[in-house]
Design an enzyme around this catalytic site. Structure first.
Site, PDB file in Angstrom:
ATOM      1  CB  THR A  19      79.393 -21.927  26.589  1.00 59.91           C
ATOM      2  OG1 THR A  19      79.530 -22.935  27.588  1.00 59.91           O
ATOM      3  CG2 THR A  19      77.934 -21.693  26.288  1.00 59.91           C
ATOM      4  CE  LYS A 111      83.102 -10.618  30.983  1.00 58.38           C
ATOM      5  NZ  LYS A 111      82.124 -11.145  30.200  1.00 58.38           N
ATOM      6  CB  VAL A 138      80.312  -4.196  27.908  1.00 60.73           C
ATOM      7  CG1 VAL A 138      79.335  -3.372  28.739  1.00 60.73           C
ATOM      8  CG2 VAL A 138      81.739  -3.924  28.354  1.00 60.73           C
ATOM      9  N   GLY A 140      77.014  -8.690  26.855  1.00 62.32           N
ATOM     10  CA  GLY A 140      76.848  -9.882  26.020  1.00 62.32           C
ATOM     11  C   GLY A 140      76.430  -9.531  24.599  1.00 62.32           C
ATOM     12  N   GLY A 193      72.235 -22.969  36.573  1.00 55.94           N
ATOM     13  CA  GLY A 193      73.366 -22.648  35.697  1.00 55.94           C
ATOM     14  C   GLY A 193      73.535 -21.156  35.438  1.00 55.94           C
ATOM     15  CD  GLU A 196      80.627 -18.772  36.081  1.00 55.10           C
ATOM     16  OE1 GLU A 196      81.148 -19.898  36.079  1.00 55.10           O
ATOM     17  OE2 GLU A 196      80.291 -18.174  35.053  1.00 55.10           O
ATOM     18  CG  ASP A 207      80.777  -9.709  35.303  1.00 58.65           C
ATOM     19  OD1 ASP A 207      81.623 -10.067  34.471  1.00 58.65           O
ATOM     20  OD2 ASP A 207      79.595  -9.457  35.003  1.00 58.65           O
ATOM     21  CE  LYS A 211      79.888  -8.137  32.094  1.00 57.13           C
ATOM     22  NZ  LYS A 211      78.749  -8.926  32.563  1.00 57.13           N
ATOM     23  N   GLY A 313      75.277 -15.891  27.639  1.00 57.44           N
ATOM     24  CA  GLY A 313      74.692 -17.016  26.906  1.00 57.44           C
ATOM     25  C   GLY A 313      75.404 -17.260  25.597  1.00 57.44           C
TER      26      GLY A 313
END
Ligand code: HSE
Length: 447
Positions: A19, A111, A138, A140, A193, A196, A207, A211, A313
């Site tokens: 993606t 990360k 970090v 996005g 979506g 996960e 996660d 970061k 994204g």
């Protein structure tokens, strides 16, 4: 000019055509004019490697060479910057180290890899005199790392507070607005979506801790402390917690907190943690909703600053990856200037710094007990808190309907040390009338 330069361009190779990789191809294609007008030369994606050669990503590759051979990509003399977007640990670690060995700069969004193997990877980059950039790792699309490294470079950073995970922020926002249970909202997040299939890294705060480890290193020159970051996720929160938080004037966010406690003798101790936290409902962080991310940074010269945007994204993350490519490409064209310090501080100034023991941290707290509805239980709970010096600001006992065996008892404390709170909670948990482990949510007032 490097070996890969053609007509003044800089050659780029992409490993991982998922993606975000697809987003990178689109940004490089759609914004090629702006990129070239800002750099003074074009960025040329010369090669892509991915094991999946079948899926139609919906982007034209034209003259870009696409195969499954990452090693050949790294060795290709036309590639000067390697983008790693495959995720995981072992394989990307190997590719990144191979890229440095081949004299290539690296851009990654990984990360988890940097938080766990940062010492080795940043060390290899410094030893080779090459750059590693990771803005997309970090927040996005939010340029938070570049802001820390450049825009805030003149400051002593005092505090970093971040909503660093979009999945959990979506789940918390939905639980609050619908009154639904965690499992129901998580299932919807997976269907949409956002989350996960295995949501462990997100919902358990891992996660966000990856970061926060990177932010802590950058903000304070503190060697990465991922294993030292106390981390608690959002499982076990109840609709009642959101209801009461609102009554008390707070909202619940999964917050990464990194503070530097500076002593009069110049000593520095780091406080870092990830946990569900109540923040004043009127604060800007409290109003970051859905899958958005935000980071607040307090600098001693600049004061409070806030960065907000999409933390994940295709296109937002690609925006950060391509900005990194541009920064490195500029460095390559200015050959001799040397790479920027990827963690803001020069490598010799990234050192282990003592972490403040959790027992010393003091804050207000929201405590939820589950107790049998019997005479005297409230006084035994409040008594145990009083014995350990934990001051009480509010107590609420909720009726749950006739016949219910247990009731929730909620206590809002004044500022109390973690040590005092832990001692009081141990006493309360041992009471026969208390039927479940207490739930603690820290309150961060100064947001
Ligand atoms: N899974 C992350 C999130 C995005 O939900 O924010 C990638 O870091």
């Amino acid at each position: 000019m490097g070996a890969g330069s053609q007509h003044g361009s800089i050659g780029v190779g992409l490993i991982g055509f998922g993606t975000i990789g697809t987003g990178v191809v689109k940004v490089l294609r759609d914004n090629a004019t702006e990129i070239e007008q800002r750099l003074g030369f074009p960025l040329r994606l010369v090669r892509i490697a991915d094991l999946d050669l079948e899926t139609d990503r919906g982007v034209a590759l034209d003259e870009i060479h696409f195969d499954a051979d990452a090693k050949a990509l790294i060795a290709d003399p036309n590639v000067q910057i390697v983008i790693e977007l495959i995720g995981g640990y072992d394989v990307p670690r190997k590719f990144i180290l191979e890229a440095f060995a081949a004299g290539k700069h690296v851009v990654t969004a990984n990360k988890a890899l940097l938080a766990l193997h940062g010492r080795e990877i940043f060390g290899a980059a410094a030893a080779a005199g090459l750059d590693i950039a990771f803005e997309a790792a970090v927040g996005g699309g939010i340029p938070i790392l570049r802001s820390l490294r450049e825009g805030l470079a003149a400051n002593q950073i005092q505090k970093v507070l971040g909503i660093l995970n979009g999945t959990t922020n979506y789940v918390l926002t939905e639980m609050e607005s619908t009154g639904e249970d965690f499992e129901v909202v998580l299932k919807r997040a997976q269907e949409l979506g956002y989350a996960e299939a295995d949501p462990t890294f997100d919902v358990d705060g891992i996660d966000a801790a990856h970061k926060l480890a990177l932010l802590t290193a950058m903000a304070y020159g503190a060697e990465l402390t991922f294993e030292e970051i106390p981390t608690e996720g959002i499982r076990g929160l109840l609709p009642l917690d959101f209801e009461l938080a609102a009554e008390f004037g707070y909202r619940i966010k999964l917050l990464g907190v990194a503070k530097c406690h500076r002593g009069a003798d110049g000593s520095e101790r780091i406080e870092a943690r990830v946990q569900p936290t109540m923040v004043p409902a009127s604060s800007m962080l409290a109003n970051v909703d859905g899958a958005m991310n935000a980071v607040e940074v307090l600098g001693n010269a600049v004061g409070p600053t806030l960065y907000y945007g999409a933390g994940a994204g295709e296109m937002p993350t690609a925006s950060a990856v391509v900005a990194d490519l541009m920064e490195i490409a500029r460095e390559i064209q200015r050959s001799g200037a040397g790479p920027v310090a990827p963690l803001s501080y020069l490598p010799e100034h990234i050192v282990p710094k003592p972490v403040i023991p959790e027992s010393e941290v003091a804050a207000r707290a929201y405590l939820r007990f589950t107790a049998r509805d019997e005479p005297g239980v409230l006084s035994r709970i409040t008594g145990a808190l009083g014995e350990e010096g934990v001051g009480i600001a509010s107590v609420v006992q909720r009726e749950t309907g006739t016949g219910a065996a247990t009731v929730p008892v909620i206590v809002l404390t004044h500022v109390a040390s973690e040590a005092a709170l832990t001692a009081a909670l141990a006493k309360i948990e041992a009471l026969a009338e208390v039927t479940e482990s207490p739930r603690v949510i820290r309150i961060e007032e100064d947001v």
